[in-house]
Write an enzyme that holds these catalytic residues in place. Sequence first.
Site, short mmCIF file in Angstrom:
data_model
loop_
_atom_site.label_atom_id
_atom_site.label_comp_id
_atom_site.label_asym_id
_atom_site.label_seq_id
_atom_site.Cartn_x
_atom_site.Cartn_y
_atom_site.Cartn_z
CB THR A 15 -0.90 0.01 1.25
OG1 THR A 15 -0.05 0.24 2.41
CG2 THR A 15 -1.74 -1.15 1.27
N GLY A 16 2.03 1.02 -0.19
CA GLY A 16 3.11 2.19 0.03
C GLY A 16 3.05 2.96 -1.45
CB ILE A 18 6.63 2.40 -5.56
CG1 ILE A 18 6.78 1.79 -7.13
CG2 ILE A 18 7.32 1.45 -4.84
CD1 ILE A 18 6.35 2.73 -8.12
N GLY A 19 4.43 0.60 -3.97
CA GLY A 19 3.88 -0.67 -3.88
C GLY A 19 2.33 -0.63 -4.25
CE LYS A 135 16.59 1.19 -3.45
NZ LYS A 135 16.14 1.83 -4.69
NE ARG A 139 21.07 -4.57 -6.84
CZ ARG A 139 21.24 -4.14 -7.90
NH1 ARG A 139 22.56 -4.38 -8.74
NH2 ARG A 139 20.34 -3.54 -8.72
#
Length: 316
Positions: A15-16, A18-19, A135, A139
Amino acid sequence: MATFQPSSILIIGATGSIGKYITDHVINAQPPFPQVTVLTSAETLSKKAAYLDELKSKGAKILTGDVTKDEDVRAAYEGVDTVISAVGRNVLETQINLIRLAEETPSVKWFFPSEYGTDIEYGPQSASEKPHQLKLKVRRYIKENVKRLHYTYIVTGPYVDMYFTLSPKAVEAGGFDIDSKKAVLIDNGEGKIGFTTMPDVGKAVVAALRHPEASFDKAIKVQSFVVSSKDILAEFEKQTGGEPWSVSHFTLQELKDREQEAWSTGQPNAVSYTLRRIWLEGGTLYDKTDNESIGLAASDLESLADSVHRALTTGW
């Protein structure tokens, strides 16, 4: 695994900002995915009840749980074969535990970490960029610890929808004030930037899901279009009656100076300065995108004109 197709998808961070775009496209995909589940917090269940009810009406299963609790995550992973994370920048590190638990869960075959932005391994300088660090940490964890699980990083470059904004606290970063018909350009505004619109991020995730053989264990770079700030300004002027907007300029060096000051004084807009500087320095001008390899045709994606029209009529 060449014949693998997702049959039970779990979305975290659904619901964010971009989500929501990712979730909408996954839940509305045709042909539909057999099962889509959303894991959300009790607080979000209350605050965003209408949206979650809409998802439920379209066949989504809604689970309530805490992503920081192993027992809740394990319960959510039961029977799931694909996990899509869209958690926000401030909690990216929580994905390490989510990935660990996915690696331990036999049914889970594929994990999409929350990337959806600038290429964090674009070049040697990328390794030291402050906004990239979490990020990059995720990774590294995958590279060093994941043996069984497949992963896909969806790298989109900046969202043009957010680039259309102009922060009054960070004007040296450039942008557009739609209400005031005002633009702030960096240098001459002619530097090209590769953008993806937020709806197209959702389309890209669905396209990757449809093409596991092209998406497994790699960063998939997608873009809607490559344009300059001057191109954006011209499109805004065209769609707002043809009259010139008010335009001011800052130099790239002035942006860099403000970026350094923002980081040294702990200002929350420091990330914005750095990301916009990366974009303006050509950090999204990829030699090649993966649009074609996952079946994203230009006709499937929004154009600059489409995104400007949406910004003027409905916003994001």
